[in-house]
Design a protein around this motif. Structure first.
Motif, mmCIF file in Angstrom:
data_model
loop_
_atom_site.group_PDB
_atom_site.id
_atom_site.type_symbol
_atom_site.label_atom_id
_atom_site.label_comp_id
_atom_site.label_asym_id
_atom_site.label_seq_id
_atom_site.Cartn_x
_atom_site.Cartn_y
_atom_site.Cartn_z
ATOM 1 N N ASP A 5 -6.052 -6.180 12.776
ATOM 2 C CA ASP A 5 -6.760 -7.384 12.693
ATOM 3 C C ASP A 5 -8.262 -6.855 12.237
ATOM 4 O O ASP A 5 -8.995 -7.261 11.485
ATOM 5 C CB ASP A 5 -6.972 -8.259 13.914
ATOM 6 C CG ASP A 5 -5.738 -9.223 13.850
ATOM 7 O OD1 ASP A 5 -5.102 -9.271 12.827
ATOM 8 O OD2 ASP A 5 -5.404 -9.884 14.761
ATOM 9 N N SER B 82 -8.140 -5.204 8.773
ATOM 10 C CA SER B 82 -7.790 -6.126 7.809
ATOM 11 C C SER B 82 -9.134 -6.886 7.714
ATOM 12 O O SER B 82 -9.515 -7.355 6.460
ATOM 13 C CB SER B 82 -6.731 -7.218 8.388
ATOM 14 O OG SER B 82 -6.367 -8.397 7.667
ATOM 15 N N ASN C 272 -11.249 -4.742 5.522
ATOM 16 C CA ASN C 272 -10.958 -4.914 3.979
ATOM 17 C C ASN C 272 -11.312 -6.025 3.341
ATOM 18 O O ASN C 272 -11.766 -6.184 2.443
ATOM 19 C CB ASN C 272 -9.477 -4.597 4.146
ATOM 20 C CG ASN C 272 -9.031 -3.295 4.207
ATOM 21 O OD1 ASN C 272 -9.756 -2.252 4.047
ATOM 22 N ND2 ASN C 272 -7.712 -3.067 4.576
ATOM 23 N N ARG C 273 -11.160 -7.136 4.130
ATOM 24 C CA ARG C 273 -11.513 -8.496 3.493
ATOM 25 C C ARG C 273 -13.052 -8.672 3.209
ATOM 26 O O ARG C 273 -13.656 -9.072 2.354
ATOM 27 C CB ARG C 273 -11.190 -9.578 4.409
ATOM 28 C CG ARG C 273 -9.619 -10.171 4.350
ATOM 29 C CD ARG C 273 -9.181 -11.398 4.917
ATOM 30 N NE ARG C 273 -9.774 -11.635 6.225
ATOM 31 C CZ ARG C 273 -9.290 -11.269 7.436
ATOM 32 N NH1 ARG C 273 -8.350 -10.724 7.537
ATOM 33 N NH2 ARG C 273 -10.164 -11.677 8.416
#
Length: 173
Positions: free
Chosen positions: A22, A25, A28-29
């Motif tokens: 998480d 992720s 990255n977002r």
């Protein structure tokens, strides 16, 4: 982009694996929202079968065999569901864990991080020899016994020494 291998060993602590994935992720977002490239290229790797049972009895997968991952920049070993010295010793003696230690020992140039019981895997791989590290407070006496050549700092939650980072809690990512 950092080629990142998350090592999923038998009885991985589900929360530790989940928060690891998480956090990467989310990074990255956020990077993409700001017009930048993603930071992490993540591959979950294992030593054995393409699917593995986690600490809570859940099936994790699909997983990539670690020998198929070419030269990761970063290897992360999440915490595992082992709370006693006997459980740790049995886990380190398993064929999957021994294969993981051998793979880690040959991961030249990669940064390596581990949390909670995962720090024992780094110790068994020889990556902590002569380094400063930390682990979970209740496992510290056993860690010192198994790895007397590691300088254990139990006053810090996260310790970085060169390319190796250790964390005392399974969720210290």
């Amino acid at each position: 982009m950092l080629k990142t291998a998350v090592l999923v060993l038998p009885r991985v602590l589900d929360m530790s694996l989940g928060i690891t994935l998480d956090v990467m992720s989310a990074a990255n977002r956020l990077a993409q929202m700001n017009g930048a490239a993603p930071v992490f290229e993540v591959t979950c790797v294992s030593t054995g079968p393409r699917r593995m049972v986690t600490g809570a009895g859940m099936e994790a997968g699909p997983l990539t065999p670690m020998r198929s991952v070419a030269a990761p920049d970063l290897i992360i070993v999440p915490g595992a569901n082992h709370a006693t010295p006997a459980e740790i010793d049995a886990w380190l003696a398993q064929a999957d864990t021994r294969r993981a230690c051998a793979w880690l020992a040959t991961a030249a140039g990669a940064e390596v991080a581990a949390s909670c019981a995962g720090t024992f895997v780094l110790g068994a791989a020889g990556l902590l020899r002569g380094r400063l590290a930390t682990t979970s407070w209740w496992l510290a006496p056993h860690f010192r016994e198994r790895f007397p050549d590691v300088e254990l700092d139990m006053d810090r939650m996260v310790v970085a020494d060169g390319p190796v980072t250790t964390a005392g809690a399974a969720l210290a990512q």
